[in-house]
Structure formats: structure tokens, C-alpha cells
Scaffold this active site. Sequence first.
Site, PDB file in Angstrom:
ATOM      1  N   ALA A  22       0.806  -1.226   0.000  1.00  0.00           N
ATOM      2  CA  ALA A  22       0.000   0.000   0.000  1.00  0.00           C
ATOM      3  C   ALA A  22       0.838   1.276   0.000  1.00  0.00           C
ATOM      4  O   ALA A  22       0.391   2.332  -0.452  1.00  0.00           O
ATOM      5  CB  ALA A  22      -0.942  -0.012   1.199  1.00  0.00           C
ATOM      6  N   PHE A  33      -2.530   1.058   5.259  1.00  0.00           N
ATOM      7  CA  PHE A  33      -3.350   0.407   6.303  1.00  0.00           C
ATOM      8  C   PHE A  33      -2.804   0.647   7.709  1.00  0.00           C
ATOM      9  O   PHE A  33      -3.577   0.908   8.641  1.00  0.00           O
ATOM     10  CB  PHE A  33      -3.424  -1.107   6.017  1.00  0.00           C
ATOM     11  CG  PHE A  33      -4.139  -1.406   4.725  1.00  0.00           C
ATOM     12  CD1 PHE A  33      -3.429  -1.595   3.543  1.00  0.00           C
ATOM     13  CD2 PHE A  33      -5.528  -1.454   4.689  1.00  0.00           C
ATOM     14  CE1 PHE A  33      -4.089  -1.845   2.340  1.00  0.00           C
ATOM     15  CE2 PHE A  33      -6.202  -1.708   3.493  1.00  0.00           C
ATOM     16  CZ  PHE A  33      -5.484  -1.890   2.318  1.00  0.00           C
ATOM     17  N   ARG A  34      -1.455   0.556   7.856  1.00  0.00           N
ATOM     18  CA  ARG A  34      -0.921   0.526   9.230  1.00  0.00           C
ATOM     19  C   ARG A  34      -0.098   1.758   9.601  1.00  0.00           C
ATOM     20  O   ARG A  34       0.437   1.808  10.679  1.00  0.00           O
ATOM     21  CB  ARG A  34      -0.104  -0.778   9.411  1.00  0.00           C
ATOM     22  CG  ARG A  34      -1.008  -2.015   9.308  1.00  0.00           C
ATOM     23  CD  ARG A  34      -0.275  -3.348   9.267  1.00  0.00           C
ATOM     24  NE  ARG A  34      -1.251  -4.419   9.102  1.00  0.00           N
ATOM     25  CZ  ARG A  34      -1.764  -4.758   7.908  1.00  0.00           C
ATOM     26  NH1 ARG A  34      -1.365  -4.131   6.805  1.00  0.00           N
ATOM     27  NH2 ARG A  34      -2.686  -5.712   7.800  1.00  0.00           N
ATOM     28  N   GLN A  99       0.339  -6.416  -3.566  1.00  0.00           N
ATOM     29  CA  GLN A  99      -0.745  -6.643  -2.594  1.00  0.00           C
ATOM     30  C   GLN A  99      -1.859  -5.622  -2.816  1.00  0.00           C
ATOM     31  O   GLN A  99      -2.904  -5.698  -2.187  1.00  0.00           O
ATOM     32  CB  GLN A  99      -0.211  -6.495  -1.159  1.00  0.00           C
ATOM     33  CG  GLN A  99       0.887  -7.471  -0.815  1.00  0.00           C
ATOM     34  CD  GLN A  99       1.534  -7.145   0.516  1.00  0.00           C
ATOM     35  OE1 GLN A  99       1.105  -7.608   1.582  1.00  0.00           O
ATOM     36  NE2 GLN A  99       2.581  -6.336   0.472  1.00  0.00           N
ATOM     37  N   VAL A 101      -4.861  -3.386  -4.511  1.00  0.00           N
ATOM     38  CA  VAL A 101      -6.116  -3.796  -5.174  1.00  0.00           C
ATOM     39  C   VAL A 101      -6.676  -2.658  -6.030  1.00  0.00           C
ATOM     40  O   VAL A 101      -7.805  -2.720  -6.490  1.00  0.00           O
ATOM     41  CB  VAL A 101      -7.151  -4.237  -4.101  1.00  0.00           C
ATOM     42  CG1 VAL A 101      -6.663  -5.494  -3.386  1.00  0.00           C
ATOM     43  CG2 VAL A 101      -7.437  -3.126  -3.088  1.00  0.00           C
ATOM     44  N   HIS A 117      -3.683  -9.990  -3.797  1.00  0.00           N
ATOM     45  CA  HIS A 117      -4.878  -9.801  -2.968  1.00  0.00           C
ATOM     46  C   HIS A 117      -6.078  -9.417  -3.808  1.00  0.00           C
ATOM     47  O   HIS A 117      -7.043  -8.829  -3.316  1.00  0.00           O
ATOM     48  CB  HIS A 117      -4.609  -8.726  -1.885  1.00  0.00           C
ATOM     49  CG  HIS A 117      -3.664  -9.202  -0.832  1.00  0.00           C
ATOM     50  ND1 HIS A 117      -3.069  -8.362   0.078  1.00  0.00           N
ATOM     51  CD2 HIS A 117      -3.184 -10.437  -0.554  1.00  0.00           C
ATOM     52  CE1 HIS A 117      -2.284  -9.067   0.889  1.00  0.00           C
ATOM     53  NE2 HIS A 117      -2.329 -10.330   0.508  1.00  0.00           N
ATOM     54  N   CYS A 125     -20.774 -12.110  -8.040  1.00  0.00           N
ATOM     55  CA  CYS A 125     -21.831 -12.545  -7.113  1.00  0.00           C
ATOM     56  C   CYS A 125     -21.221 -13.551  -6.140  1.00  0.00           C
ATOM     57  O   CYS A 125     -20.475 -14.447  -6.535  1.00  0.00           O
ATOM     58  CB  CYS A 125     -22.978 -13.218  -7.906  1.00  0.00           C
ATOM     59  SG  CYS A 125     -24.183 -14.017  -6.820  1.00  0.00           S
ATOM     60  N   CYS A 128     -23.384 -17.138  -7.243  1.00  0.00           N
ATOM     61  CA  CYS A 128     -23.175 -17.818  -8.555  1.00  0.00           C
ATOM     62  C   CYS A 128     -21.896 -17.354  -9.252  1.00  0.00           C
ATOM     63  O   CYS A 128     -21.594 -17.808 -10.351  1.00  0.00           O
ATOM     64  CB  CYS A 128     -24.390 -17.567  -9.452  1.00  0.00           C
ATOM     65  SG  CYS A 128     -24.516 -15.868 -10.041  1.00  0.00           S
TER      66      CYS A 128
HETATM   67  N1  APR Z   1       6.767   5.267   0.047  1.00  0.00           N
HETATM   68  C1  APR Z   1       7.331   4.168   0.629  1.00  0.00           C
HETATM   69  N2  APR Z   1       6.774   3.519   1.679  1.00  0.00           N
HETATM   70  C2  APR Z   1       5.599   4.007   2.144  1.00  0.00           C
HETATM   71  C3  APR Z   1       4.962   5.145   1.598  1.00  0.00           C
HETATM   72  C4  APR Z   1       5.594   5.783   0.502  1.00  0.00           C
HETATM   73  N3  APR Z   1       5.073   6.865  -0.080  1.00  0.00           N
HETATM   74  N4  APR Z   1       3.809   5.372   2.295  1.00  0.00           N
HETATM   75  C5  APR Z   1       3.741   4.402   3.242  1.00  0.00           C
HETATM   76  N5  APR Z   1       4.817   3.601   3.165  1.00  0.00           N
HETATM   77  C6  APR Z   1       5.119   2.390   3.947  1.00  0.00           C
HETATM   78  C7  APR Z   1       4.693   2.472   5.383  1.00  0.00           C
HETATM   79  O1  APR Z   1       5.775   2.979   6.174  1.00  0.00           O
HETATM   80  C8  APR Z   1       4.394   1.003   5.710  1.00  0.00           C
HETATM   81  O2  APR Z   1       5.559   0.341   6.182  1.00  0.00           O
HETATM   82  O3  APR Z   1       4.360   1.356   3.364  1.00  0.00           O
HETATM   83  C9  APR Z   1       4.017   0.394   4.366  1.00  0.00           C
HETATM   84  C10 APR Z   1       2.532   0.101   4.239  1.00  0.00           C
HETATM   85  O4  APR Z   1       2.248  -0.953   5.118  1.00  0.00           O
HETATM   86  P1  APR Z   1       0.715  -1.395   5.313  1.00  0.00           P
HETATM   87  O5  APR Z   1      -0.105  -0.197   5.550  1.00  0.00           O
HETATM   88  O6  APR Z   1       0.734  -2.497   6.339  1.00  0.00           O
HETATM   89  O7  APR Z   1       0.282  -1.960   3.903  1.00  0.00           O
HETATM   90  P2  APR Z   1       0.630  -3.379   3.295  1.00  0.00           P
HETATM   91  O8  APR Z   1       1.941  -3.880   3.800  1.00  0.00           O
HETATM   92  O9  APR Z   1       0.455  -3.298   1.840  1.00  0.00           O
HETATM   93  O10 APR Z   1      -0.555  -4.288   3.908  1.00  0.00           O
HETATM   94  C11 APR Z   1      -0.658  -5.618   3.446  1.00  0.00           C
HETATM   95  O11 APR Z   1      -2.731  -5.815   4.671  1.00  0.00           O
HETATM   96  O12 APR Z   1      -4.814  -5.093   5.288  1.00  0.00           O
HETATM   97  C12 APR Z   1      -4.129  -5.899   4.418  1.00  0.00           C
HETATM   98  O13 APR Z   1      -4.939  -6.600   2.359  1.00  0.00           O
HETATM   99  C13 APR Z   1      -4.367  -5.497   2.995  1.00  0.00           C
HETATM  100  O14 APR Z   1      -2.842  -5.731   1.134  1.00  0.00           O
HETATM  101  C14 APR Z   1      -2.964  -5.243   2.459  1.00  0.00           C
HETATM  102  C15 APR Z   1      -2.100  -6.021   3.422  1.00  0.00           C
END
Ligand code: APR
Length: 238
Positions: A22, A33-34, A99, A101, A117, A125, A128
Amino acid sequence: MAIETLVEWMKNSNSTVVLTGAGMSTESGIPDFRSQSGWWQNIDPRSVASVESLQHHYELFREFYQMRIEALTNIEPHIGHQILADWEKRGLVALIATQNVDQLHHKAGSEEVAELHGNIVTIRCTSCVKPHTIEHFLNNSVCTYCTGKLRPNVVLFGESLPQEAWNRSFNEIQNADLVIVIGTSLEVYPVNQLPRMARGKLVYINLDVSGSTRQFDLVLEGSAGEVLTKIDQKLALF
Ligand code: APR
């Protein structure tokens, strides 16, 4: 120095795979997300992004994905996505295992993309499995064939990953000379097991590198867009 090292490794690599999370999309305006501003700071993922929520709290589930789909309106890939697409065209990247979407890698022109993901831009659906339009889902309509509930083709917590995307990512990462991991906390199983499958060089590009990074041969702290731009500028000489 780290940038120059990575450029050398890219030049000498016969197969480079990129694994994104993300953090690859935040510079396009999509929350991760985190991080502090991430989706899971105020929402428990189990309540909206799990099989349990789909089956027992459908309205909450649907509203969450409606919000995330609508948040994609007018969202464009940023320079980092475009650089990765350009590197694919130049034969510098064999696959992006993502990962994410949001299909921003596709939108930027990358063709070799494995969606580990799934995605939230196609709908099916739940009963079905027939495909439906995003509009149908956003209008809170039911399946036109069997009146079942509609859902995005995203992998929910509690579901297994798409076999083809997983197998391809697993195999190509194992056989790669170089794996570049960008913008992911590596907190979610089983994708967080993929970097350790790498037999070649392993590189981490992330905003937050405070977690354990000892598995990586090289760590570049910073935003995806900025770091990829710096690498691309050095590569231009190549
Ligand atoms: N450049 C580089 N890194 C970044 C940037 C950026 N601009 N912005 C955020 N980050 C880093 C954050 O520091 C963090 O370590 O990207 C990481 C994002 O981590 P998460 O939010 O945990 O996302 P992700 O690792 O993709 O989550 C995995 O969790 O909830 C599920 O399905 C969802 O695919 C997702 C999966």
C-alpha cells in the site's frame, strides 16, 4: 551509495521482481493500512474486510468497499508507478507482484502484474460468481442472475490467495536475481513469506524502516516516488 549499488545489481540482473504494498499508492492519494493515517487506525479489518463480515455484516462490508471504490475516483498512478512500467518495457522488471487492489500498476502501463490480494475494481456474485459492474455494486443491487449478494474480487481475511498469482509470484521471486520490495510493512501472511524465498539479492524501499530489515541485502529509506526517481536518473546513464 545504496542507489548506485542497486543500479549495479539491476544492470547485472537477468530477472528482477518487484513486490509492492500500500505504500506504493499513498503518493497517489490512497491511504495505506498501518501507518498513522492508514485505514486500520480507525477500523478493525475483521469487521469489514473478512469472510465473517461478508457473511454476517454485509451492510458494513458493502459500505467499506463502496467507500474504498469511490476513493479511487480520479486517482492516478504517480511517477513511481510510471517508472516501474517503463522499467518493464526496458526489460529491467520481469514481474510486479502486488498486494494492492487499486490496479494503479496496470493504469501506469505495467502488463506483468500478479494481484496477490485481488482487486476492488471488478465485482462478482457471492453465490453464482457471475461478474457484475461496479455501478451495480455501488447501487447496492443484488445479482441479476440469482439475487445473491455482490462483492469485489478482493481477497478477504480468511480467504486463500488466487492460486495463479501466488504460484507465479512464488516461482519468479525464487528464480529472480534481484527482488525489490516497495511500500509494505510485511505484516500480512502469506505475502510476508515471499521475500525470504528470494535466492538473489533482496532490497527494501520503504518510508518506515524501523522494523526488522536484517533479511535485506540493501535498505533504502524514503518514499517510493522519490527513491524510484533517483534510481531511474542513475539508470538513465545505462
Ligand atoms: N513510500 C514508501 N513507503 C511508504 C509510503 C511511501 N510513499 N507510504 C507508506 N509507506 C510504507 C509504510 O511505512 C508502511 O511500512 O508502506 C508500508 C505500508 O504498510 P501497510 O499499511 O501495512 O500496507 P501493506 O503492507 O500493503 O498491507 C498488506 O494488509 O490489510 C491488508 O490486504 C491489505 O494488502 C494489504 C495487506
